[in-house]
Design an enzyme around this catalytic site. Structure first.
Site, PDB file in Angstrom:
ATOM      1  N   ASP A  64     -11.887  -5.821  -3.499  1.00 25.18           N
ATOM      2  CA  ASP A  64     -10.831  -5.788  -2.479  1.00 25.18           C
ATOM      3  C   ASP A  64     -11.291  -4.878  -1.342  1.00 25.18           C
ATOM      4  O   ASP A  64     -11.455  -3.676  -1.536  1.00 25.18           O
ATOM      5  CB  ASP A  64      -9.544  -5.255  -3.117  1.00 25.18           C
ATOM      6  CG  ASP A  64      -8.344  -5.295  -2.179  1.00 25.18           C
ATOM      7  OD1 ASP A  64      -8.528  -5.559  -0.975  1.00 25.18           O
ATOM      8  OD2 ASP A  64      -7.228  -5.072  -2.667  1.00 25.18           O
ATOM      9  N   SER A 117       0.012  -5.194  -3.066  1.00 24.07           N
ATOM     10  CA  SER A 117      -0.234  -5.049  -1.632  1.00 24.07           C
ATOM     11  C   SER A 117       0.962  -4.363  -0.957  1.00 24.07           C
ATOM     12  O   SER A 117       1.384  -3.285  -1.387  1.00 24.07           O
ATOM     13  CB  SER A 117      -0.492  -6.439  -1.040  1.00 24.07           C
ATOM     14  OG  SER A 117      -0.995  -6.332   0.255  1.00 24.07           O
ATOM     15  N   ARG A 150      -3.035 -16.027  10.965  1.00 27.94           N
ATOM     16  CA  ARG A 150      -3.201 -16.308   9.544  1.00 27.94           C
ATOM     17  C   ARG A 150      -4.674 -16.433   9.169  1.00 27.94           C
ATOM     18  O   ARG A 150      -5.096 -16.015   8.092  1.00 27.94           O
ATOM     19  CB  ARG A 150      -2.454 -17.591   9.191  1.00 27.94           C
ATOM     20  CG  ARG A 150      -2.508 -17.952   7.727  1.00 27.94           C
ATOM     21  CD  ARG A 150      -1.895 -16.868   6.863  1.00 27.94           C
ATOM     22  NE  ARG A 150      -1.725 -17.318   5.487  1.00 27.94           N
ATOM     23  CZ  ARG A 150      -1.219 -16.574   4.520  1.00 27.94           C
ATOM     24  NH1 ARG A 150      -0.844 -15.349   4.764  1.00 27.94           N
ATOM     25  NH2 ARG A 150      -1.080 -17.047   3.304  1.00 27.94           N
ATOM     26  N   HIS A 203      -8.900  -9.108  -2.129  1.00 24.60           N
ATOM     27  CA  HIS A 203      -7.501  -8.650  -2.186  1.00 24.60           C
ATOM     28  C   HIS A 203      -6.625  -9.644  -2.966  1.00 24.60           C
ATOM     29  O   HIS A 203      -5.698  -9.247  -3.672  1.00 24.60           O
ATOM     30  CB  HIS A 203      -6.986  -8.487  -0.755  1.00 24.60           C
ATOM     31  CG  HIS A 203      -5.644  -7.850  -0.645  1.00 24.60           C
ATOM     32  ND1 HIS A 203      -5.369  -6.602  -1.143  1.00 24.60           N
ATOM     33  CD2 HIS A 203      -4.483  -8.291  -0.096  1.00 24.60           C
ATOM     34  CE1 HIS A 203      -4.104  -6.304  -0.899  1.00 24.60           C
ATOM     35  NE2 HIS A 203      -3.544  -7.314  -0.272  1.00 24.60           N
ATOM     36  N   ASP A 204      -6.928 -10.920  -2.843  1.00 25.21           N
ATOM     37  CA  ASP A 204      -6.149 -11.965  -3.528  1.00 25.21           C
ATOM     38  C   ASP A 204      -6.186 -11.837  -5.053  1.00 25.21           C
ATOM     39  O   ASP A 204      -5.397 -12.496  -5.738  1.00 25.21           O
ATOM     40  CB  ASP A 204      -6.683 -13.358  -3.151  1.00 25.21           C
ATOM     41  CG  ASP A 204      -5.875 -13.964  -2.007  1.00 25.21           C
ATOM     42  OD1 ASP A 204      -4.886 -13.340  -1.591  1.00 25.21           O
ATOM     43  OD2 ASP A 204      -6.246 -15.048  -1.539  1.00 25.21           O
TER      44      ASP A 204
END
Lengths: 200, 382
Positions: free
Chosen positions: B322, B157, B227, B355-356
């Site tokens: 992602d 990232s 968040r 994305h994780d």
């Protein structure tokens, strides 16, 4: 050494920038890098092959010719575009040939000959789709969906204005064979073609 | 933390603080007179100093990438899945360095640190730092550690952006650049999400224009919302569906607006926890660094021109689901490298985690990462 590698190597000049379509485990690119100080990339879709390429230091891009094409490569960006034993596995070999000669000044193509006597004989005798060393699949699971003969390929080149600079014929073990040179479309199992655009 | 350490763990590690007394000039025109960087290292630097690997952290990351700080730790470092003995970044072979970036809130100098000019926390007076500034400070750290050339600079990232920037700013000081789930620049949609996060923070009444330290408070609400929004973009629709579905905390609808769905309570919990441990000004700064990152900008948007000065080899990896930094963003990077005739390998890994996924050790990801790093290790004699 495999005869096809030896033959292809002779057509690659030192420092050439090459693109290998369907580069497999990177054997050819690795060989050309060591023997000819060639640079370039391989395209591949098989995950295990991609991992092997990365481990041996061959630059490999995961890219599917059928679904993604080659639009991301610029015209004349390579000296040579290679395609060994993969032309028969793409959906549109004719378009791939056009693309090869858009990207590179020269192309080198190898594919199995469907008119080899053993395949002809097998089909004639058993009435079943032939299998061989270079074509070890069943008709329903084969990745080789566009099989052709040397004559077919040469006819397509003529039709497209593609000039065949050289043709070398080897057997299923990629060995030179004088009989195959004498009567290629019947006795040759694999041909290595060096092609270019007509006007060059 | 279990009673005994896993065999493939780097074990209990202790961060080190490095003080820098020479001013560092930043892209914004300001300078930091002096600053600290908090660093963790794993493995041993070999005698010819050729086996060092720099790990760059992402938006909310820090120096604690692997191992445990004490036997009481519940969880290991943020990239423990990939760093350790026998793991892709093998600490039996590499000397691994990870730091908290400048502007962070885990010990390196940042907005919550004391401004020597005023004796109070910097707050909004802390300069906005860029990816290039980070790379510069990392190079100064490398000098301090006696590392002339990294075997590889690796990041996921925002960390991948630093790996790319390294190849442009210090081409002779790294052999390999590994950018995972990254992007050569943010899209308008990426920036839009960052802006929502920043608005959530700055509109919190407890934010006090960034001087909440002086008021002995925190913009918890704003940081929590930031968040929550961010977290949604790290997951995929499918992985959220699998994890929570439409599951309710109780059996029936309550016809109100409390957290009734599991996904709501999960996001609130994650957001609340994050708001207690992360600094809001750092969050603003990190998102801005993301927005500004665009190495092609000074080359008329042509990344391949920017890459002309790079000389390292690249590994680029993306993940199929992602949607924050899609495979297309990685391919943009790869195509520029191809056009610039740089050595690059690329794979898109099929993984459902969004994305994780770069933090989750799926078999193909681990295989590829291991195979590539094994070759890097052989190359540097590690």
């Amino acid at each position: 050494m495999r005869a096809d590698l030896e033959i292809i190597q002779q057509w690659v000049k030192p420092g050439h920038h090459v693109l290998d379509l369907g580069c497999g485990d990177g054997t050819l690119l690795d060989f050309l890098k060591r023997e000819r100080n060639a640079s370039g990339f391989g395209l591949e879709i098989n995950p295990d092959h991609i991992t092997t390429c990365m481990n041996r230091g061959v630059s490999v891009i995961e890219q599917n010719l059928d679904t993604q094409g080659l639009d991301n490569f610029e015209d004349n960006s390579f000296d040579i575009v290679l395609m060994t034993q993969a032309l028969q596995a793409v959906r549109r070999p004719d378009k791939v040939l056009d693309e090869m000669l858009r990207l590179g000044a020269e192309g080198i193509v190898t594919f199995p000959n469907f008119a080899h006597w053993r395949l002809r004989w097998g089909l004639a005798l058993s009435g079943r789709m032939p299998e061989s060393e270079s074509l070890p699949y069943k008709w329903y699971n084969t990745p080789n969906i566009r099989l052709c003969t040397f004559k077919d390929f040469e006819a397509l080149c003529r039709q497209k204005g593609i000039r065949i600079k050289s043709r070398r014929v080897v057997d299923g073990q990629h060995q030179n064979n004088w009989l195959a040179r004498l009567w290629p479309n019947l006795l040759g199992e694999i041909a290595i073609y060096r092609i270019t655009r007509e006007n060059t | 933390m279990p009673d005994s350490l896993p065999v493939d763990s780097v074990g209990v590690v202790t961060p080190q603080t490095y003080h820098f007394e020479t001013p560092i000039e930043l892209a914004c025109g300001q300078a930091l007179e002096r600053y600290d960087l908090v660093v963790e290292t794993y493995g041993e630097l070999n005698t010819d100093r050729s086996n060092a690997v720099l790990i760059c952290h992402a938006l909310s990351g820090h120096h604690h990438a692997a191992g445990y700080h004490s036997m009481d730790d519940r969880k290991p470092g943020w990239w423990d899945t990939c760093i350790g003995p026998g793991k892709p970044v093998d600490t039996n072979r590499f000397f691994v360095v990870c730091l908290n970036n400048l502007g962070g809130c885990h010990g390196s100098t940042g907005p919550s640190s004391t401004n020597p000019a005023t004796g109070t926390p910097y707050g909004p007076d802390f300069p906005v730092v860029t990816v290039s500034d980070w790379v510069k400070s990392q190079a100064l750290l490398a000098d301090r550690l006696g590392i002339e050339c990294w075997a590889a600079v690796v990041g996921g990232s925002l960390g991948g952006m630093q790996a790319l920037q390294w190849s442009l700013d210090y081409p002779e000081r790294l052999r390999h650049s590994v950018a995972i789930a990254s992007s050569p620049r943010l899209t308008a949609q990426n920036i839009a999400f960052n802006e929502v996060a920043r608005q959530a923070i700055t509109s919190d009444r407890e934010f006090h224009d960034g001087r909440y330290y002086d008021f002995d408070t925190l913009p918890r609400r704003g940081l929590m919302l930031a968040r929550m929004v961010g977290h949604i973009t790290y997951l995929s629709d499918a992985s959220m569906g699998e994890k929570f579905g439409r599951e309710l905390r109780d059996q029936a609808y309550k016809f109100g607006y409390d957290a009734e769905f599991q996904v709501e309570s999960y996001l609130r919990y994650q957001g609340e926890r994050f708001s207690e441990i992360f600094d809001a000004n750092t969050y603003l700064l990190m998102t801005r660094a993301l927005d500004y990152f665009d190495p092609a900008y000074e080359f008329g948007g042509d990344l391949s021109k920017a890459l002309a000065k790079a000389s390292c080899e690249f590994l680029v990896l993306s993940f199929s689901t992602d949607w924050r930094f899609t495979p297309a963003r990685s391919e943009e990077m790869v195509n520029a490298m191809i056009a610039a005739r740089r050595k690059v390998s690329y794979a898109e890994i099929d993984a459902p985690w969004g994305h994780d996924a770069f933090l989750i050790p799926t078999p193909r990801y681990t295989d590829i990462f291991t195979a590539y790093m094994d070759r890097v290790a052989r190359e540097v004699g590690a």
